[in-house]
Design a protein around this motif. Structure first.
Motif, PDB file in Angstrom:
ATOM      1  N   HIS A  98       0.832  -1.202   0.000  1.00 52.20           N
ATOM      2  CA  HIS A  98       0.000   0.000   0.000  1.00 52.20           C
ATOM      3  C   HIS A  98       0.872   1.260   0.000  1.00 52.20           C
ATOM      4  CE1 HIS A  98      -3.296   2.714   0.883  1.00 52.20           C
ATOM      5  NE2 HIS A  98      -2.562   3.209   1.857  1.00 52.20           N
ATOM      6  N   ALA A 127       2.264   1.753  -3.386  1.00 57.17           N
ATOM      7  CA  ALA A 127       1.231   2.253  -4.301  1.00 57.17           C
ATOM      8  C   ALA A 127       0.996   3.752  -4.082  1.00 57.17           C
ATOM      9  CB  ALA A 127      -0.071   1.480  -4.097  1.00 57.17           C
ATOM     10  N   GLU A 128       0.985   4.183  -2.828  1.00 62.95           N
ATOM     11  CA  GLU A 128       0.812   5.608  -2.529  1.00 62.95           C
ATOM     12  C   GLU A 128       1.979   6.423  -3.085  1.00 62.95           C
ATOM     13  OE1 GLU A 128      -1.934   7.157  -0.876  1.00 62.95           O
ATOM     14  OE2 GLU A 128      -2.699   5.215  -1.518  1.00 62.95           O
ATOM     15  N   GLU A 155       1.466   6.832  -6.768  1.00 63.24           N
ATOM     16  CA  GLU A 155       0.446   7.848  -7.038  1.00 63.24           C
ATOM     17  C   GLU A 155       0.985   9.259  -6.807  1.00 63.24           C
ATOM     18  OE1 GLU A 155      -3.963   9.245  -5.618  1.00 63.24           O
ATOM     19  OE2 GLU A 155      -3.438   7.132  -5.424  1.00 63.24           O
ATOM     20  N   ASP A 166       2.267   8.223 -11.177  1.00 59.66           N
ATOM     21  CA  ASP A 166       2.174   6.963 -11.920  1.00 59.66           C
ATOM     22  C   ASP A 166       0.953   6.191 -11.424  1.00 59.66           C
ATOM     23  OD1 ASP A 166       2.514   4.634 -13.333  1.00 59.66           O
ATOM     24  OD2 ASP A 166       4.600   4.327 -12.727  1.00 59.66           O
ATOM     25  N   GLU A 167      -0.230   6.640 -11.845  1.00 62.72           N
ATOM     26  CA  GLU A 167      -1.472   6.022 -11.377  1.00 62.72           C
ATOM     27  C   GLU A 167      -1.625   4.595 -11.887  1.00 62.72           C
ATOM     28  OE1 GLU A 167      -5.104   8.183 -11.299  1.00 62.72           O
ATOM     29  OE2 GLU A 167      -4.069  10.089 -11.013  1.00 62.72           O
ATOM     30  N   GLU A 168      -1.093   4.308 -13.055  1.00 59.77           N
ATOM     31  CA  GLU A 168      -1.191   2.951 -13.599  1.00 59.77           C
ATOM     32  C   GLU A 168      -0.482   1.950 -12.688  1.00 59.77           C
ATOM     33  OE1 GLU A 168       0.052   0.472 -17.600  1.00 59.77           O
ATOM     34  OE2 GLU A 168      -0.269   2.627 -17.768  1.00 59.77           O
ATOM     35  N   ALA A 211       0.310   2.449  -9.520  1.00 63.90           N
ATOM     36  CA  ALA A 211      -0.383   2.477  -8.228  1.00 63.90           C
ATOM     37  C   ALA A 211      -1.622   1.596  -8.255  1.00 63.90           C
ATOM     38  CB  ALA A 211      -0.757   3.914  -7.860  1.00 63.90           C
ATOM     39  N   ASN A 212      -2.415   1.728  -9.293  1.00 65.00           N
ATOM     40  CA  ASN A 212      -3.641   0.940  -9.400  1.00 65.00           C
ATOM     41  C   ASN A 212      -3.353  -0.544  -9.598  1.00 65.00           C
ATOM     42  OD1 ASN A 212      -5.287   3.142  -8.958  1.00 65.00           O
ATOM     43  ND2 ASN A 212      -5.495   3.601 -11.132  1.00 65.00           N
ATOM     44  N   ALA A 213      -2.306  -0.864 -10.327  1.00 67.22           N
ATOM     45  CA  ALA A 213      -1.941  -2.267 -10.524  1.00 67.22           C
ATOM     46  C   ALA A 213      -1.543  -2.903  -9.196  1.00 67.22           C
ATOM     47  CB  ALA A 213      -0.798  -2.384 -11.527  1.00 67.22           C
ATOM     48  N   ARG A 226      -2.465  -1.834  -6.181  1.00 66.01           N
ATOM     49  CA  ARG A 226      -3.686  -1.902  -5.369  1.00 66.01           C
ATOM     50  C   ARG A 226      -4.543  -3.103  -5.786  1.00 66.01           C
ATOM     51  NH1 ARG A 226      -4.056   4.160  -6.289  1.00 66.01           N
ATOM     52  NH2 ARG A 226      -3.114   5.026  -4.409  1.00 66.01           N
ATOM     53  N   GLN A 227      -4.628  -3.359  -7.077  1.00 69.76           N
ATOM     54  CA  GLN A 227      -5.413  -4.496  -7.554  1.00 69.76           C
ATOM     55  C   GLN A 227      -4.789  -5.804  -7.087  1.00 69.76           C
ATOM     56  OE1 GLN A 227      -8.464  -4.133  -9.184  1.00 69.76           O
ATOM     57  NE2 GLN A 227      -8.569  -6.275  -8.536  1.00 69.76           N
TER      58      GLN A 227
END
Length: 82
Positions: A49, A52-53, A56, A60-62, A64-66, A68-69
């Motif tokens: 986590h 990922a933060e 973000e 680099d939201e891609e 971060a979201n990957a 998180r997923q």
């Protein structure tokens, strides 16, 4: 006195340096925790986590979201019944 245009570049360079250092630390900690802790340990999720933060915050939201997923896909909450 440094020119004003140079101070922004210096701030950006410093932020990039901090990001790179933090990324290296989080990545190293995550790999160590994966090697030492059992799968599904809360500290693994906490480190993922945080990483990922960091992604973000860097924009680099891609990534971060990957990450998180990946947390969502692998998280197995403990049974609440005792």
């Amino acid at each position: 006195e440094a020119p004003k245009g140079n101070s922004l570049g210096t701030s950006q360079d410093l932020a990039t340096t901090w990001y790179n250092e933090a990324h290296g630390i989080y990545t190293e900690v995550l790999e160590l925790r994966k090697a030492l802790l059992p799968k599904g340990h809360p500290d693994l999720y906490a480190t993922q986590h945080s990483l990922a933060e960091l992604f973000e915050a860097r924009g680099d939201e891609e990534a971060a979201n990957a990450l998180r997923q990946e947390i969502i896909d692998t998280y197995d909450p403990p049974d609440k019944e005792k």
